[in-house]
Design an enzyme around this catalytic site. Structure first.
Site, PDB file in Angstrom:
ATOM      1  N   GLU A 269     -16.604   4.257  -0.409  1.00 32.77           N
ATOM      2  CA  GLU A 269     -15.541   3.250  -0.458  1.00 32.77           C
ATOM      3  C   GLU A 269     -15.764   2.224  -1.555  1.00 32.77           C
ATOM      4  O   GLU A 269     -14.838   1.827  -2.245  1.00 32.77           O
ATOM      5  CB  GLU A 269     -15.504   2.460   0.863  1.00 32.77           C
ATOM      6  CG  GLU A 269     -14.914   3.177   2.018  1.00 32.77           C
ATOM      7  CD  GLU A 269     -14.963   2.290   3.251  1.00 32.77           C
ATOM      8  OE1 GLU A 269     -13.893   1.952   3.756  1.00 32.77           O
ATOM      9  OE2 GLU A 269     -16.067   1.930   3.714  1.00 32.77           O
TER      10      GLU A 269
ATOM     11  N   LYS B  34     -19.635   3.904   3.321  1.00 32.14           N
ATOM     12  CA  LYS B  34     -19.619   2.619   2.602  1.00 32.14           C
ATOM     13  C   LYS B  34     -19.794   2.853   1.095  1.00 32.14           C
ATOM     14  O   LYS B  34     -19.132   2.229   0.285  1.00 32.14           O
ATOM     15  CB  LYS B  34     -20.748   1.686   3.084  1.00 32.14           C
ATOM     16  CG  LYS B  34     -20.555   1.056   4.434  1.00 32.14           C
ATOM     17  CD  LYS B  34     -19.653  -0.142   4.450  1.00 32.14           C
ATOM     18  CE  LYS B  34     -18.311   0.124   5.027  1.00 32.14           C
ATOM     19  NZ  LYS B  34     -18.064   0.592   6.308  1.00 32.14           N
TER      20      LYS B  34
ATOM     21  N   ASN C 255       7.189  -2.828   5.890  1.00 28.32           N
ATOM     22  CA  ASN C 255       5.872  -2.237   6.130  1.00 28.32           C
ATOM     23  C   ASN C 255       6.068  -1.071   7.075  1.00 28.32           C
ATOM     24  O   ASN C 255       6.758  -1.223   8.082  1.00 28.32           O
ATOM     25  CB  ASN C 255       4.938  -3.280   6.758  1.00 28.32           C
ATOM     26  CG  ASN C 255       3.633  -2.664   7.269  1.00 28.32           C
ATOM     27  OD1 ASN C 255       3.179  -1.656   6.747  1.00 28.32           O
ATOM     28  ND2 ASN C 255       3.042  -3.277   8.282  1.00 28.32           N
ATOM     29  N   GLY C 256       5.488   0.088   6.779  1.00 28.07           N
ATOM     30  CA  GLY C 256       5.611   1.241   7.665  1.00 28.07           C
ATOM     31  C   GLY C 256       6.291   2.387   6.948  1.00 28.07           C
ATOM     32  O   GLY C 256       6.315   2.448   5.720  1.00 28.07           O
TER      33      GLY C 256
ATOM     34  N   HIS D  94     -30.137  24.027   6.647  1.00 25.87           N
ATOM     35  CA  HIS D  94     -29.078  25.024   6.872  1.00 25.87           C
ATOM     36  C   HIS D  94     -28.057  24.990   5.751  1.00 25.87           C
ATOM     37  O   HIS D  94     -26.944  25.476   5.916  1.00 25.87           O
ATOM     38  CB  HIS D  94     -28.415  24.776   8.234  1.00 25.87           C
ATOM     39  CG  HIS D  94     -29.391  24.886   9.371  1.00 25.87           C
ATOM     40  ND1 HIS D  94     -29.907  26.092   9.775  1.00 25.87           N
ATOM     41  CD2 HIS D  94     -29.973  23.945  10.143  1.00 25.87           C
ATOM     42  CE1 HIS D  94     -30.768  25.885  10.765  1.00 25.87           C
ATOM     43  NE2 HIS D  94     -30.827  24.576  11.007  1.00 25.87           N
TER      44      HIS D  94
ATOM     45  N   GLU E 215     -22.156   6.391   8.247  1.00 27.31           N
ATOM     46  CA  GLU E 215     -21.584   5.087   7.888  1.00 27.31           C
ATOM     47  C   GLU E 215     -22.087   4.651   6.506  1.00 27.31           C
ATOM     48  O   GLU E 215     -21.315   4.127   5.700  1.00 27.31           O
ATOM     49  CB  GLU E 215     -21.954   4.058   8.976  1.00 27.31           C
ATOM     50  CG  GLU E 215     -21.497   2.634   8.721  1.00 27.31           C
ATOM     51  CD  GLU E 215     -19.982   2.448   8.664  1.00 27.31           C
ATOM     52  OE1 GLU E 215     -19.226   3.380   8.970  1.00 27.31           O
ATOM     53  OE2 GLU E 215     -19.559   1.339   8.285  1.00 27.31           O
TER      54      GLU E 215
ATOM     55  N   LYS F  31      -6.603  -2.359   4.588  1.00 28.07           N
ATOM     56  CA  LYS F  31      -7.369  -2.755   5.769  1.00 28.07           C
ATOM     57  C   LYS F  31      -6.792  -2.162   7.053  1.00 28.07           C
ATOM     58  O   LYS F  31      -7.524  -1.720   7.912  1.00 28.07           O
ATOM     59  CB  LYS F  31      -7.385  -4.289   5.852  1.00 28.07           C
ATOM     60  CG  LYS F  31      -8.267  -4.841   6.960  1.00 28.07           C
ATOM     61  CD  LYS F  31      -9.724  -4.650   6.635  1.00 28.07           C
ATOM     62  CE  LYS F  31     -10.634  -5.067   7.761  1.00 28.07           C
ATOM     63  NZ  LYS F  31     -11.974  -4.464   7.593  1.00 28.07           N
TER      64      LYS F  31
ATOM     65  N   TRP G 265       0.895  -1.151   0.000  1.00 30.06           N
ATOM     66  CA  TRP G 265       0.000   0.000   0.000  1.00 30.06           C
ATOM     67  C   TRP G 265       0.931   1.197   0.000  1.00 30.06           C
ATOM     68  O   TRP G 265       1.604   1.470   0.992  1.00 30.06           O
ATOM     69  CB  TRP G 265      -0.895  -0.011   1.243  1.00 30.06           C
ATOM     70  CG  TRP G 265      -1.935   1.064   1.226  1.00 30.06           C
ATOM     71  CD1 TRP G 265      -3.170   1.014   0.649  1.00 30.06           C
ATOM     72  CD2 TRP G 265      -1.834   2.364   1.832  1.00 30.06           C
ATOM     73  NE1 TRP G 265      -3.830   2.205   0.850  1.00 30.06           N
ATOM     74  CE2 TRP G 265      -3.043   3.046   1.572  1.00 30.06           C
ATOM     75  CE3 TRP G 265      -0.845   3.016   2.562  1.00 30.06           C
ATOM     76  CZ2 TRP G 265      -3.279   4.338   2.005  1.00 30.06           C
ATOM     77  CZ3 TRP G 265      -1.078   4.313   3.000  1.00 30.06           C
ATOM     78  CH2 TRP G 265      -2.295   4.956   2.722  1.00 30.06           C
TER      79      TRP G 265
HETATM   80  C1  F6R Z   1     -14.380   1.738   6.656  1.00 27.30           C
HETATM   81  C2  F6R Z   1     -13.207   1.214   7.342  1.00 27.30           C
HETATM   82  C3  F6R Z   1     -12.251   2.185   7.922  1.00 27.30           C
HETATM   83  C4  F6R Z   1     -11.817   1.718   9.321  1.00 27.30           C
HETATM   84  C5  F6R Z   1     -10.748   2.669   9.870  1.00 27.30           C
HETATM   85  C6  F6R Z   1     -10.303   2.271  11.268  1.00 27.30           C
HETATM   86  O1  F6R Z   1     -15.135   0.723   6.074  1.00 27.30           O
HETATM   87  O2  F6R Z   1     -13.013   0.031   7.415  1.00 27.30           O
HETATM   88  O3  F6R Z   1     -12.798   3.444   7.963  1.00 27.30           O
HETATM   89  O4  F6R Z   1     -12.932   1.682  10.147  1.00 27.30           O
HETATM   90  O5  F6R Z   1      -9.633   2.670   9.015  1.00 27.30           O
HETATM   91  O6  F6R Z   1      -9.728   1.003  11.285  1.00 27.30           O
HETATM   92  P1  F6R Z   1      -9.532   0.222  12.642  1.00 27.30           P
HETATM   93  O7  F6R Z   1     -10.887  -0.070  13.197  1.00 27.30           O
HETATM   94  O8  F6R Z   1      -8.766  -1.010  12.276  1.00 27.30           O
HETATM   95  O9  F6R Z   1      -8.754   1.129  13.551  1.00 27.30           O
END
Ligand code: F6R
Length: 627
Positions: A502, A499, A110-111, A518, A495, A622, A84
């Site tokens: 995304e 979704k 990673n990082g 407003h 939310e 993720k 990523w």
């Molecule tokens: C949205 C989604 C992200 C995570 C966010 C936090 O569908 O998955 O917005 O909720 O990146 O991730 P966590 O919960 O792993 O800290």
């Protein structure tokens, strides 16, 4: 953010590290899919393949080069990476592994190496040309420089340690060298790395999914720890080489839990797992009339001292935190602030020993949330983590933890983990209410009973899938979509909009319905689809009647209304172009039901827009382990 794998097997048994490594990469792909790469380490030789785009591109390239059957890839050690991108575009050159100037060392990372510019200048001054735009490549050259000359010359382990000691930032790094083909050295700071202990084989992974097909025995590494693995041993130490201990554990979910189980995507499977996720998250938290947290390193006395609660989280987890505010303020009468974690520490929030910070994170790795936790701790606040990943960094650094038992969530867009976070946040609220006596035990029991009825109600909401498929077809192509809600319906609206953004890459906004006039009402035009989350007509009637008025306002301006309302709520029917009915529930619990149709809706619209891989939306990862 980036998936990392490592494998050392028995050369005498002719295992194919390539096949095992590629299989592990497939399970790590959800962490990053800008590019992928693998290096097979053979005596005196590295075979590296890397390719921009999804893992499938790498597989095609390897197949074109002879594939796993060809002797070219024979070898029992490998490291691999799914990227990523942070520094440098997602192209072939920037993909990992990176190889040292002498072609003998390979690394995956990673990082973020924060001092990479300085290290890069030093390497260039030594006459070495860097080929990529990444921060990671420096680690490969530094390893070779340390191994080739100076005090660590010829000593792979000492060379790797010397590199790790020079790095600033957050990183997991795997080092290999052709002089020691049966060994991988790996170090971590603030990003994850787990060891998998097999039978005459050893694994490394960003998480256990990398090796769950081979072993359930795992070891978690502490902060600033290094591990040296061979096929039959692992040795843990700190960056100075002082022996340290890992934490062994047995993985309690199986391969099937990480497979699609007959669904066409992990996300769809995870939506259908939501009843179980809630059931498992609630299990064991109400025993003999008392609410119980998991690793309760906060006493009831500590909870009584609390005079303010902060919830910190990102994305969907943040939306679950908004709901925690409604519940905790109502049940406990304590002020609750909710803050996007990336903003928290820069704003100099007012925190002290009496502040309880609730950090909500599915992965337990999110860098923004982790830094918020660290900041809260430096200010003396108590931190309670709500987390789905056992042993991850955020619970480790927190005073207490409440685990959501949603199981592994592979789809990048959060679904079951989000619902489980809501349930867990409510358990925290009830634990506070119990310790502080703001609710009678029978009231707490009654709320818990209602929570326990939710899984069966979600099962019924899952039955709406077909209707939502038709709805999406009828909607046709849409340029944008609005989501409205009041009270706890507002976080649900946010939310739903997240979704859709995304998954379908469609612009979407969530608003409190009362805010509409407003400003946002100017956006309403003929045929614009607007989702409205309607609270129960029972209980807080005022909320209900106000939102019915809002629906009329947008209908009058030509919007197509998609209304989510309680079964039997006839008052909204005349104003709904599409009506999605959900079972009745207590006001605060409705988000556990009203979110589900919005998950289906975004998935269906995504498919219509041609996004067939809803598990891996573009540009996302993720676990976001960089700030
Ligand atoms: C949205 C989604 C992200 C995570 C966010 C936090 O569908 O998955 O917005 O909720 O990146 O991730 P966590 O919960 O792993 O800290």
């Amino acid at each position: 953010m980036c998936g990392i794998v490592g494998y050392v097997g028995d050369a005498a048994r002719n295992v194919s590290a390539l096949d095992i490594g590629l299989d592990a990469l497939a399970r790590m792909e959800y962490r990053g899919y800008d590019s992928a790469g693998i290096a097979v380490v053979r005596p005196g030789e590295l075979v590296v393949e890397k390719k921009a785009g999804k893992l499938a591109n790498l597989l095609d390239q390897i197949a074109a080069d002879g594939g796993g059957d060809s002797s070219r890839f024979a070898g029992s050690t490998c490291i691999g990476h799914t990227r990523w991108a942070t520094h440098g575009r997602p192209n072939d050159v920037n993909a990992h592994p990176h190889v040292s100037f002498d072609g003998k060392a390979a690394i995956v990372h990673n990082g973020i190496i924060e001092n990479f510019a300085e290290l890069r200048a030093e390497i260039e001054a030594a006459g070495i040309e860097l080929t990529s735009e990444t921060d990671s490549e420096v680690a490969a050259h530094l390893l070779a420089l340390a191994y080739n000359a100076g005090p660590t010359a010829g000593d792979f382990e000492a060379s790797a340690l010397s590199v790790l000691r020079r790095l600033e930032g957050a990183f997991t790094l795997l080092f290999t060298h052709v002089d020691e083909p049966g060994k991988i050295i790996a170090g971590r700071r603030s990003t994850p790395l787990i060891i998998g202990v097999g039978d005459d084989e050893m694994f490394l992974g960003s998480d256990v999914a990398a090796f769950i097909a081979h072993t359930r025995q795992a070891v978690e590494l502490g902060q600033d720890n290094v591990v040296v693995i061979t096929r039959d041993s692992y040795r843990v130490m700190d960056f100075d080489g002082t022996p340290a201990e890992g934490r062994p554990f047995t993985i309690d979910w199986d391969l099937a839990a990480a497979e699609k189980g007959g669904f066409d995507s992990f996300m769809m499977k995870e939506i259908f797992e939501q009843p179980a996720a809630i059931r498992d998250t609630l299990a064991g938290h109400f025993v003999d009339g008392r609410v119980i947290l998991d690793e309760q390193r906060l006493s009831d006395d500590d909870l009584r001292q609390v005079d303010k609660v902060f919830v910190v989280a990102c994305g969907s987890a943040y939306h679950s935190g908004l709901l925690a505010k409604y519940a905790i303020e109502h049940w406990v009468r304590l002020p609750v602030e909710i803050e996007v974690a990336s903003e928290f520490r820069y704003r100099d929030p007012v925190l002290d020993k009496q502040t309880l910070v609730v950090a909500v994170s599915q992965s337990g790795e999110t860098a923004d949330t982790l830094e918020a936790v660290r900041h809260a701790k430096t200010q003396g606040a108590r931190v309670l983590a709500v987390c789905n990943t056992n042993g991850s960094q955020i619970p480790r650094e927190s005073d207490a933890v409440l685990y959501t038992h949603a199981g592994p969530e592979i789809g990048v867009a959060s679904t079951k983990a989000f619902l489980a976070q809501i349930a867990a946040n409510y358990i925290v609220g009830l634990a506070l209410a119990q310790a502080r006596g703001t609710k009678y035990p029978d009231e707490i029991e009654s709320i818990f009973d209602q929570l326990e009825e939710i899984p069966a109600k979600i099962e019924r909401v899952l039955g709406l899938k077909g209707q939502i498929h038709e709805l999406a077809e009828e909607l046709g192509p849409i340029p944008t979509m609005l989501f409205l809600g009041r009270h706890v319906g507002y976080p649900v609206a946010l939310e739903g909009a997240l979704k859709l953004k995304e998954l379908a890459y469609i612009h979407a906004e969530g608003f409190p319905a009362g805010e509409l006039k407003h400003g946002p009402i100017a956006l309403i035009e003929e045929d614009l689809p607007v989702v409205v989350v309607v609270p129960s007509p029972q209980g807080r009637e005022i909320l209900h009647s106000k939102i019915v008025t809002n629906i009329q306002e947008i209908r009058a301006r030509g919007a197509r209304t998609i209304v989510i309302a309680e079964e039997g709520d006839e008052s909204v029917r005349p104003y709904a172009n599409f009506l999605l009915e959900i079972p009745a529930s207590g006001t605060l619990l409705q988000p556990l039901l009203s979110t589900v149709p919005l998950q289906f809706l975004s998935a269906e619209i995504a498919r219509q827009c041609g996004n067939t891989d809803i598990d891996k939306p573009r540009n996302l990862a993720k676990s976001v382990t960089v700030e």
